[in-house]
Design a protein around this motif. Sequence first.
Motif, PDB file in Angstrom:
ATOM      1  N   SER A  93       0.728  -1.104   0.039  1.00 18.01           N
ATOM      2  CA  SER A  93      -0.027  -0.071  -0.002  1.00 18.01           C
ATOM      3  C   SER A  93       0.819   1.194   0.093  1.00 18.01           C
ATOM      4  N   THR A  94       2.058   1.248   0.490  1.00 19.14           N
ATOM      5  CA  THR A  94       3.057   2.269   0.520  1.00 19.14           C
ATOM      6  C   THR A  94       4.069   2.393  -0.727  1.00 19.14           C
ATOM      7  N   ARG A  95       4.054   1.357  -1.628  1.00 13.82           N
ATOM      8  CA  ARG A  95       4.925   1.317  -2.595  1.00 13.82           C
ATOM      9  C   ARG A  95       5.121   2.627  -3.520  1.00 13.82           C
ATOM     10  N   GLN A  96       4.136   3.330  -3.898  1.00 10.40           N
ATOM     11  CA  GLN A  96       4.343   4.209  -4.841  1.00 10.40           C
ATOM     12  C   GLN A  96       4.960   5.563  -4.039  1.00 10.40           C
ATOM     13  N   GLY A  97       4.191   5.508  -2.469  1.00  7.58           N
ATOM     14  CA  GLY A  97       4.770   6.780  -1.948  1.00  7.58           C
ATOM     15  C   GLY A  97       6.421   6.390  -1.370  1.00  7.58           C
ATOM     16  N   ARG A  98       6.731   5.164  -1.207  1.00  7.71           N
ATOM     17  CA  ARG A  98       8.144   5.295  -0.905  1.00  7.71           C
ATOM     18  C   ARG A  98       9.100   4.938  -2.026  1.00  7.71           C
ATOM     19  N   ASP A  99       8.760   4.727  -3.182  1.00  9.98           N
ATOM     20  CA  ASP A  99       9.452   4.866  -4.300  1.00  9.98           C
ATOM     21  C   ASP A  99       9.848   6.376  -4.711  1.00  9.98           C
ATOM     22  N   GLU A 100       8.665   7.172  -4.518  1.00  8.51           N
ATOM     23  CA  GLU A 100       8.935   8.482  -4.966  1.00  8.51           C
ATOM     24  C   GLU A 100       9.932   9.309  -3.924  1.00  8.51           C
ATOM     25  N   LEU A 101       9.696   8.811  -2.515  1.00 15.27           N
ATOM     26  CA  LEU A 101      10.426   9.176  -1.479  1.00 15.27           C
ATOM     27  C   LEU A 101      11.949   9.130  -1.858  1.00 15.27           C
ATOM     28  N   ARG A 102      12.201   7.544  -2.153  1.00 16.20           N
ATOM     29  CA  ARG A 102      13.587   7.222  -2.245  1.00 16.20           C
ATOM     30  C   ARG A 102      14.171   7.931  -3.364  1.00 16.20           C
ATOM     31  N   GLY A 103      13.446   7.970  -4.553  1.00 20.09           N
ATOM     32  CA  GLY A 103      13.956   8.540  -5.761  1.00 20.09           C
ATOM     33  C   GLY A 103      14.373  10.209  -5.572  1.00 20.09           C
ATOM     34  N   MET A 104      13.464  10.848  -4.800  1.00 20.15           N
ATOM     35  CA  MET A 104      13.910  12.269  -4.248  1.00 20.15           C
ATOM     36  C   MET A 104      15.299  12.278  -3.504  1.00 20.15           C
ATOM     37  N   LEU A 105      15.537  11.331  -2.825  1.00 25.06           N
ATOM     38  CA  LEU A 105      16.850  11.042  -1.928  1.00 25.06           C
ATOM     39  C   LEU A 105      17.998  10.559  -2.792  1.00 25.06           C
ATOM     40  N   GLY A 106      17.653  10.247  -3.946  1.00 24.56           N
ATOM     41  CA  GLY A 106      18.824   9.463  -4.898  1.00 24.56           C
ATOM     42  C   GLY A 106      19.043   7.888  -4.309  1.00 24.56           C
ATOM     43  N   LEU A 107      18.065   7.269  -3.747  1.00 21.12           N
ATOM     44  CA  LEU A 107      17.919   5.933  -3.481  1.00 21.12           C
ATOM     45  C   LEU A 107      17.193   5.101  -4.500  1.00 21.12           C
ATOM     46  N   GLU A 108      17.655   3.985  -4.770  1.00 24.46           N
ATOM     47  CA  GLU A 108      16.988   3.238  -5.819  1.00 24.46           C
ATOM     48  C   GLU A 108      15.608   2.577  -5.223  1.00 24.46           C
ATOM     49  N   ALA A 109      14.695   2.403  -6.106  1.00 20.85           N
ATOM     50  CA  ALA A 109      13.308   1.856  -5.882  1.00 20.85           C
ATOM     51  C   ALA A 109      13.629   0.545  -5.043  1.00 20.85           C
ATOM     52  N   ASP A 110      12.486   0.344  -3.988  1.00 21.59           N
ATOM     53  CA  ASP A 110      12.745  -0.917  -3.290  1.00 21.59           C
ATOM     54  C   ASP A 110      11.200  -1.367  -3.401  1.00 21.59           C
TER      55      ASP A 110
END
Length: 299
Positions: free
Chosen positions: A54-71
Amino acid sequence: MIPDLIEVIDGWKPSLIVSGRAELAGPTVGELLGVPYATASAGRVIGLKEFINSTRQGRDELRGMLGLEADPLGSSLYRHLYLNYIPEMFLPKEDLSLPVRHNLQPPSFEDPVGGAPDWLLRLGPRSVIYVTLGSILGEFWSNVFQIAVDAVSELGHTVIVTVGHGVDTSAVASRFHGVHVAAYIPQRFILERTALVICHGGINTVLGALSHGVPLLVLPTEQSDQRWNAEVCKRLGIGLSIDIEAADRASIREAASTVLTEHSYQHSAQACMTEMLQLPSMERSVELLMRLATDREAG
């Protein structure tokens, strides 16, 4: 929150971050800054698979903003240490398997200095029916206290009701002679003398009852994990349940009488208590956290 947390950790340089299992900022910032992080799983029951999906989209957007790979699988959230205080019997069987998970005894949420009234200390074991709707719900379902007390007041037990601080205790106490009504009493003093807990199904109340081997009658609402916990109680044979909207004097009295007179419910509750007591205590949590922190400092 993320920028603030980054600033705090950059300045403070902690050895370890501890977060709740549904909290994303701590693990994400820990991963970003190279600080080990641990998760403590307590409170309401949630399925980790469902939470991660349920949090995948938000997590991936957050990680992208911080320069982290999608998880997408959420494997980074619980990488170092997962302290689980919810017994496996209450967790979804198909839930995420974590190699860093440690199952531990549920903590006891008790007032360390609160005492018990003299009349309570004089009561014998298994002499009490305890009615509670937690610290918040009683204010919204105050009529249920009167229905429940009316249903069980003649079952041969002392009835104790804790209503929380938002309910007028006199509304129940004035109607039923001999029933003890209070805003709050430390639960362990009541549970040590209790034969049946009638409650809303919040996980802390349920585990509190089971830690004393006491069976339950659950009146769940739509909120949180209450209906899930009620179904688990029925499946384990440690209690019965009635939706709070459908609960009336007759149904509560019948269910309470069944749980009190059929000894299998008490035996099953005591088996759960034994299983919970075999889990490592809170001291083990401290050991694991200290080991994670010192291993990082040593490295």
